[in-house]
Design a protein around this motif. Structure first.
Motif, mmCIF file in Angstrom:
data_model
loop_
_atom_site.group_PDB
_atom_site.id
_atom_site.type_symbol
_atom_site.label_atom_id
_atom_site.label_comp_id
_atom_site.label_asym_id
_atom_site.label_seq_id
_atom_site.Cartn_x
_atom_site.Cartn_y
_atom_site.Cartn_z
ATOM 1 N N LEU A 34 0.816 -1.129 0.009
ATOM 2 C CA LEU A 34 0.062 -0.172 0.079
ATOM 3 C C LEU A 34 0.796 1.258 0.037
ATOM 4 N N TYR A 35 1.723 1.249 0.917
ATOM 5 C CA TYR A 35 2.557 2.526 1.139
ATOM 6 C C TYR A 35 3.648 2.567 -0.176
ATOM 7 N N LYS A 38 3.202 3.075 -4.008
ATOM 8 C CA LYS A 38 2.937 4.683 -4.452
ATOM 9 C C LYS A 38 3.983 5.724 -4.132
ATOM 10 N N ARG A 98 1.469 12.161 5.225
ATOM 11 C CA ARG A 98 1.134 10.936 4.792
ATOM 12 C C ARG A 98 2.069 9.660 5.592
ATOM 13 N N TYR A 102 1.263 6.637 8.435
ATOM 14 C CA TYR A 102 1.554 5.226 8.174
ATOM 15 C C TYR A 102 2.298 4.894 9.561
ATOM 16 N N CYS A 138 -9.228 4.644 1.955
ATOM 17 C CA CYS A 138 -8.778 5.948 1.934
ATOM 18 C C CYS A 138 -7.541 6.314 0.974
ATOM 19 N N GLU A 139 -6.770 5.295 0.462
ATOM 20 C CA GLU A 139 -5.871 5.699 -0.417
ATOM 21 C C GLU A 139 -6.638 5.435 -1.844
ATOM 22 N N TRP A 140 -7.570 4.850 -2.093
ATOM 23 C CA TRP A 140 -8.315 4.886 -3.070
ATOM 24 C C TRP A 140 -9.300 6.035 -3.478
ATOM 25 N N LYS A 143 -7.393 10.694 -3.058
ATOM 26 C CA LYS A 143 -6.112 10.729 -4.047
ATOM 27 C C LYS A 143 -5.541 12.014 -3.818
#
Length: 221
Positions: A34-35, A38, A98, A102, A138-140, A143
């Motif tokens: 996930l992290y 990106k 961000r 995390y 949240c990531e989806w 953005k």
């Protein structure tokens, strides 16, 4: 499990190894899948993974030592957890929001997995999965745009009535899909201004330069 006990490992420690495996797998999914996909930040990848491991063992052995101290375990655990979460304040470089989020999630999951000695494994797994799902959503849905500071020489284009022309010139010269431009400091002597440019990145990754929001005096010279 019985073989591990015969090797000198207590049942409590064997149960801890299972929770540790769950913690590592969940941390790896969050950090790698996930992290990192990106951000492409190897430095934070290294930091998040090792902090997850260190915090898990720290909390587990802190509980293991304090469990026989009646009336003091709660106080000692509270002080220890306060110290754990306070480490996020002691850093040399500014950490983006961000990455800070995390880091907080990774530390929280390590603490939860270490403390969940009486929780059934199925409920513990569900808790970890819920956190992963929340991050995915949240990531989806949220953005974020990348930001750069640019020293710009055509100050005649910074007026509000020429904003579209300014964006078009920046797109042509930078090749970025610019969505918003904010005008900062203006140097009339050198016909130069500082622009904060918001843009969409076609690359899945980002870097620390994208997060820069301030230029030093040396950078302006």
């Amino acid at each position: 499990m019985n073989n591990l006990i015969t090797w000198g490992l207590s049942p409590q420690y064997c149960a801890m190894l299972i929770r540790f495996f769950i913690c590592i797998v969940v941390s790896w999914i969050i950090i790698d899948r996930l992290y990192y996909r990106k951000s492409k930040r190897r430095d934070f990848y290294f930091t998040f993974m090792l902090i997850s491991i260190a915090i898990f063992f720290l909390v587990f052995f802190m509980i293991f030592v304090l469990e026989d101290m009646k009336g003091k375990a709660g106080i000692g655990l509270g002080i220890g957890l306060f110290g754990i979460f306070s480490i996020m304040r002691y850093r040399t470089d500014t950490m983006p929001v961000r990455e800070m989020t995390y880091l907080f999630v990774i530390i929280s999951l390590a603490v939860v997995n270490a403390l969940a000695s009486t929780m059934p494994l199925f409920e513990l797994i569900i808790t970890n999965v819920l956190v992963i799902v929340a991050i995915v959503v949240c990531e989806w849905r949220l953005k974020t745009e990348n930001v750069k500071l640019i020293q710009y020489d055509k100050i005649e284009l910074i007026t509000p009535d020429k904003r579209d022309e300014l964006i078009a010139d920046l797109k042509k010269r930078t090749g970025l899909d610019i969505t918003k431009v904010e005008v900062g400091a203006i140097d009339m002597l050198r016909d130069m201004t500082v622009l904060r440019v918001h843009y969409r990145s076609t690359d899945a990754g980002s870097n620390s330069v994208d997060k820069t929001i301030k230029l030093s005096k040396q950078d302006l010279q």
